[in-house]
Write a protein that holds these residues in place. Sequence first.
Motif, PDB file in Angstrom:
ATOM      1  N   TYR A 247       0.856  -1.184   0.000  1.00 22.71           N
ATOM      2  CA  TYR A 247       0.000   0.000   0.000  1.00 22.71           C
ATOM      3  C   TYR A 247       0.892   1.233   0.000  1.00 22.71           C
ATOM      4  N   THR A 248       0.951   1.894  -1.150  1.00 20.85           N
ATOM      5  CA  THR A 248       1.914   2.982  -1.318  1.00 20.85           C
ATOM      6  C   THR A 248       1.264   4.328  -1.605  1.00 20.85           C
ATOM      7  N   GLY A 249      -0.049   4.359  -1.712  1.00 18.43           N
ATOM      8  CA  GLY A 249      -0.720   5.616  -2.023  1.00 18.43           C
ATOM      9  C   GLY A 249      -1.784   5.956  -1.004  1.00 18.43           C
ATOM     10  N   ILE A 250      -1.974   7.252  -0.801  1.00 15.88           N
ATOM     11  CA  ILE A 250      -3.016   7.708   0.103  1.00 15.88           C
ATOM     12  C   ILE A 250      -3.599   9.014  -0.439  1.00 15.88           C
ATOM     13  N   HIS A 251      -4.893   9.121  -0.311  1.00 13.60           N
ATOM     14  CA  HIS A 251      -5.611  10.347  -0.655  1.00 13.60           C
ATOM     15  C   HIS A 251      -6.489  10.641   0.555  1.00 13.60           C
ATOM     16  N   SER A 252      -6.354  11.821   1.137  1.00 11.33           N
ATOM     17  CA  SER A 252      -7.042  12.136   2.375  1.00 11.33           C
ATOM     18  C   SER A 252      -7.658  13.526   2.280  1.00 11.33           C
ATOM     19  N   TRP A 253      -8.854  13.697   2.867  1.00 14.77           N
ATOM     20  CA  TRP A 253      -9.529  14.990   2.836  1.00 14.77           C
ATOM     21  C   TRP A 253     -10.485  15.097   4.016  1.00 14.77           C
ATOM     22  N   LEU A 254     -10.795  16.335   4.355  1.00 15.99           N
ATOM     23  CA  LEU A 254     -11.759  16.622   5.412  1.00 15.99           C
ATOM     24  C   LEU A 254     -13.104  16.952   4.787  1.00 15.99           C
ATOM     25  N   ASP A 255     -14.162  16.459   5.412  1.00 21.49           N
ATOM     26  CA  ASP A 255     -15.530  16.815   5.049  1.00 21.49           C
ATOM     27  C   ASP A 255     -16.204  17.183   6.365  1.00 21.49           C
TER      28      ASP A 255
ATOM     29  N   PRO B  40     -16.129  17.818  10.103  1.00 21.85           N
ATOM     30  CA  PRO B  40     -15.213  17.330  11.130  1.00 21.85           C
ATOM     31  C   PRO B  40     -14.654  15.930  10.852  1.00 21.85           C
ATOM     32  N   THR B  41     -15.072  15.316   9.746  1.00 23.31           N
ATOM     33  CA  THR B  41     -14.690  13.938   9.448  1.00 23.31           C
ATOM     34  C   THR B  41     -13.549  13.890   8.445  1.00 23.31           C
ATOM     35  N   ARG B  42     -12.527  13.096   8.753  1.00 29.77           N
ATOM     36  CA  ARG B  42     -11.420  12.869   7.823  1.00 29.77           C
ATOM     37  C   ARG B  42     -11.650  11.550   7.106  1.00 29.77           C
ATOM     38  N   TYR B  43     -11.625  11.617   5.774  1.00 27.70           N
ATOM     39  CA  TYR B  43     -11.701  10.432   4.936  1.00 27.70           C
ATOM     40  C   TYR B  43     -10.318  10.195   4.357  1.00 27.70           C
ATOM     41  N   SER B  44      -9.918   8.930   4.289  1.00 32.49           N
ATOM     42  CA  SER B  44      -8.641   8.570   3.690  1.00 32.49           C
ATOM     43  C   SER B  44      -8.839   7.318   2.852  1.00 32.49           C
ATOM     44  N   VAL B  45      -8.262   7.323   1.665  1.00 32.22           N
ATOM     45  CA  VAL B  45      -8.224   6.134   0.824  1.00 32.22           C
ATOM     46  C   VAL B  45      -6.758   5.717   0.759  1.00 32.22           C
ATOM     47  N   VAL B  46      -6.474   4.533   1.267  1.00 30.65           N
ATOM     48  CA  VAL B  46      -5.134   3.960   1.208  1.00 30.65           C
ATOM     49  C   VAL B  46      -5.203   2.868   0.143  1.00 30.65           C
ATOM     50  N   HIS B  47      -4.242   2.891  -0.800  1.00 32.75           N
ATOM     51  CA  HIS B  47      -4.356   1.926  -1.885  1.00 32.75           C
ATOM     52  C   HIS B  47      -3.031   1.289  -2.268  1.00 32.75           C
ATOM     53  N   SER B  48      -3.173   0.078  -2.781  1.00 25.76           N
ATOM     54  CA  SER B  48      -2.071  -0.619  -3.438  1.00 25.76           C
ATOM     55  C   SER B  48      -2.336  -0.483  -4.934  1.00 25.76           C
TER      56      SER B  48
END
Length: 94
Positions: A40-48, A50-58
């Motif tokens: 798993y070498t990639g991450i995309h993270s954002w706030l919406d 008060p909630t933080r969403y993160s997508v961690v991917h291979s």
Amino acid sequence: MTAPTVEAVIHELMDLAWNLVFDLLEERGLLGDGLVVEEYTGIHSWLDGPTRYSVVHSQTVAVLFVDTRPVNAIVFHHDLLGADDPKSFFKPPV
């Protein structure tokens, strides 16, 4: 190779929820040869709000985290990284 701070964030998210991520991938039929965090070498993270969403991917799998809890996993699609709402790729929507 990713930057050391990115790797640290990926490892922290994945390590904190190792069993949950493993179960989620197994449940979705995405476990493959097992859970290897180094893949798993990639991450995309954002706030919406008060909630933080993160997508961690291979290269093959993407895991959606809400704050630090994994909530869904799908086959990785490159399109989700440039999407206005990446979490919409994870059905049912979060």
